[in-house]
Design a protein around this motif. Structure first.
Motif, PDB file in Angstrom:
ATOM      1  N   VAL A   2       0.840  -1.194   0.000  1.00 38.49           N
ATOM      2  CA  VAL A   2       0.000   0.000   0.000  1.00 38.49           C
ATOM      3  C   VAL A   2       0.876   1.245   0.000  1.00 38.49           C
ATOM      4  CG1 VAL A   2      -1.697   1.321   1.279  1.00 38.49           C
ATOM      5  CG2 VAL A   2      -1.866  -1.174   1.199  1.00 38.49           C
ATOM      6  N   GLN A   3       0.548   2.162  -0.886  1.00 40.18           N
ATOM      7  CA  GLN A   3       1.281   3.432  -0.950  1.00 40.18           C
ATOM      8  C   GLN A   3       0.301   4.583  -1.128  1.00 40.18           C
ATOM      9  OE1 GLN A   3       4.262   2.923  -4.130  1.00 40.18           O
ATOM     10  NE2 GLN A   3       5.800   3.164  -2.534  1.00 40.18           N
ATOM     11  N   LEU A  24      -3.971   6.458  -3.913  1.00 38.76           N
ATOM     12  CA  LEU A  24      -3.720   5.204  -3.206  1.00 38.76           C
ATOM     13  C   LEU A  24      -3.415   4.099  -4.202  1.00 38.76           C
ATOM     14  CD1 LEU A  24      -3.907   3.353  -0.632  1.00 38.76           C
ATOM     15  CD2 LEU A  24      -6.319   3.047  -1.219  1.00 38.76           C
ATOM     16  N   SER A  25      -2.381   3.332  -3.943  1.00 36.10           N
ATOM     17  CA  SER A  25      -2.089   2.147  -4.748  1.00 36.10           C
ATOM     18  C   SER A  25      -1.889   0.969  -3.820  1.00 36.10           C
ATOM     19  CB  SER A  25      -0.837   2.369  -5.609  1.00 36.10           C
ATOM     20  OG  SER A  25       0.296   2.590  -4.793  1.00 36.10           O
ATOM     21  N   ASN A  77      -9.247   6.279  -7.413  1.00 39.71           N
ATOM     22  CA  ASN A  77      -8.724   5.866  -6.103  1.00 39.71           C
ATOM     23  C   ASN A  77      -7.917   7.004  -5.474  1.00 39.71           C
ATOM     24  OD1 ASN A  77      -9.203   3.527  -4.603  1.00 39.71           O
ATOM     25  ND2 ASN A  77      -7.115   2.781  -4.878  1.00 39.71           N
ATOM     26  N   THR A  78      -8.485   8.181  -5.555  1.00 44.24           N
ATOM     27  CA  THR A  78      -7.767   9.392  -5.160  1.00 44.24           C
ATOM     28  C   THR A  78      -8.637  10.265  -4.266  1.00 44.24           C
ATOM     29  OG1 THR A  78      -6.432   9.400  -7.173  1.00 44.24           O
ATOM     30  CG2 THR A  78      -6.660  11.501  -6.023  1.00 44.24           C
ATOM     31  N   LEU A 117      -2.990   5.471  12.645  1.00 45.25           N
ATOM     32  CA  LEU A 117      -3.304   5.439  11.215  1.00 45.25           C
ATOM     33  C   LEU A 117      -2.263   4.585  10.505  1.00 45.25           C
ATOM     34  CD1 LEU A 117      -4.248   9.178  10.758  1.00 45.25           C
ATOM     35  CD2 LEU A 117      -5.702   7.254  11.363  1.00 45.25           C
ATOM     36  N   ASN A 118      -2.750   3.701   9.634  1.00 43.91           N
ATOM     37  CA  ASN A 118      -1.886   2.666   9.089  1.00 43.91           C
ATOM     38  C   ASN A 118      -0.878   3.167   8.057  1.00 43.91           C
ATOM     39  OD1 ASN A 118      -4.893   1.239   9.368  1.00 43.91           O
ATOM     40  ND2 ASN A 118      -3.211   0.091  10.274  1.00 43.91           N
ATOM     41  N   TYR A 119      -1.324   4.079   7.202  1.00 38.78           N
ATOM     42  CA  TYR A 119      -0.501   4.452   6.050  1.00 38.78           C
ATOM     43  C   TYR A 119      -0.399   5.964   5.920  1.00 38.78           C
ATOM     44  CZ  TYR A 119      -1.642  -0.382   5.016  1.00 38.78           C
ATOM     45  OH  TYR A 119      -1.801  -1.733   5.111  1.00 38.78           O
ATOM     46  N   TRP A 120       0.789   6.401   5.513  1.00 44.95           N
ATOM     47  CA  TRP A 120       1.070   7.826   5.341  1.00 44.95           C
ATOM     48  C   TRP A 120       1.777   8.059   4.020  1.00 44.95           C
ATOM     49  CZ3 TRP A 120      -0.184  11.747   8.770  1.00 44.95           C
ATOM     50  CH2 TRP A 120      -0.703  11.337  10.003  1.00 44.95           C
TER      51      TRP A 120
END
Length: 130
Positions: A2-3, A24-25, A77-78, A117-120
């Protein structure tokens, strides 16, 4: 993997507008909550806005309410942050973040539980000259 990748930052004049993007990818936003944060020099990172992907509910920090709008594009997805009537005090590095589990949807929680929060993303610089 995840990015989150932010873009759209830059140098603008006070009163101008700017739109930030966060792509998001690695998975889809079909469930989860996206948020925008910012960190000004010598200040702590602070919550700006958040959006529930399912349903589109939004919350904002009082300092940006009315001027900023968070929105999404399902197909891309943005998530976007439209910033209007920018002020010098909006100058900061802006980060997007995502969490894919149920969390409280109130601004105070997002401000004080950033570590959950999982992703930054890597951040994008916004500079507003007065």
């Amino acid at each position: 993997q995840v990015q989150l990748v932010e873009s759209g930052g830059g140098l603008v004049q006070a009163g101008d507008s700017l739109r930030l993007s966060c792509a998001l990818s690695g998975r889809t936003f079909s469930s989860g909550v996206m948020g925008w944060f910012r960190q000004a020099p010598v200040k702590e990172r602070e919550f700006v806005a958040a959006l529930k992907w399912s349903g589109g509910s939004t919350i904002y920090a009082d300092s940006v309410k009315v001027r900023f709008t968070i929105s999404r594009d399902n197909a891309k997805n943005t998530v976007y942050l439209q910033m209007n009537s920018l002020k010098a005090e909006d100058t900061a590095v802006y980060y997007c973040a995502a969490v894919f589990r149920l969390v409280p949807f109130i601004s105070s929680w997002w401000d004080h539980h950033q570590k959950e929060l999982n992703y930054w993303g890597q951040g994008t610089q916004v500079t507003v000259s007065s």
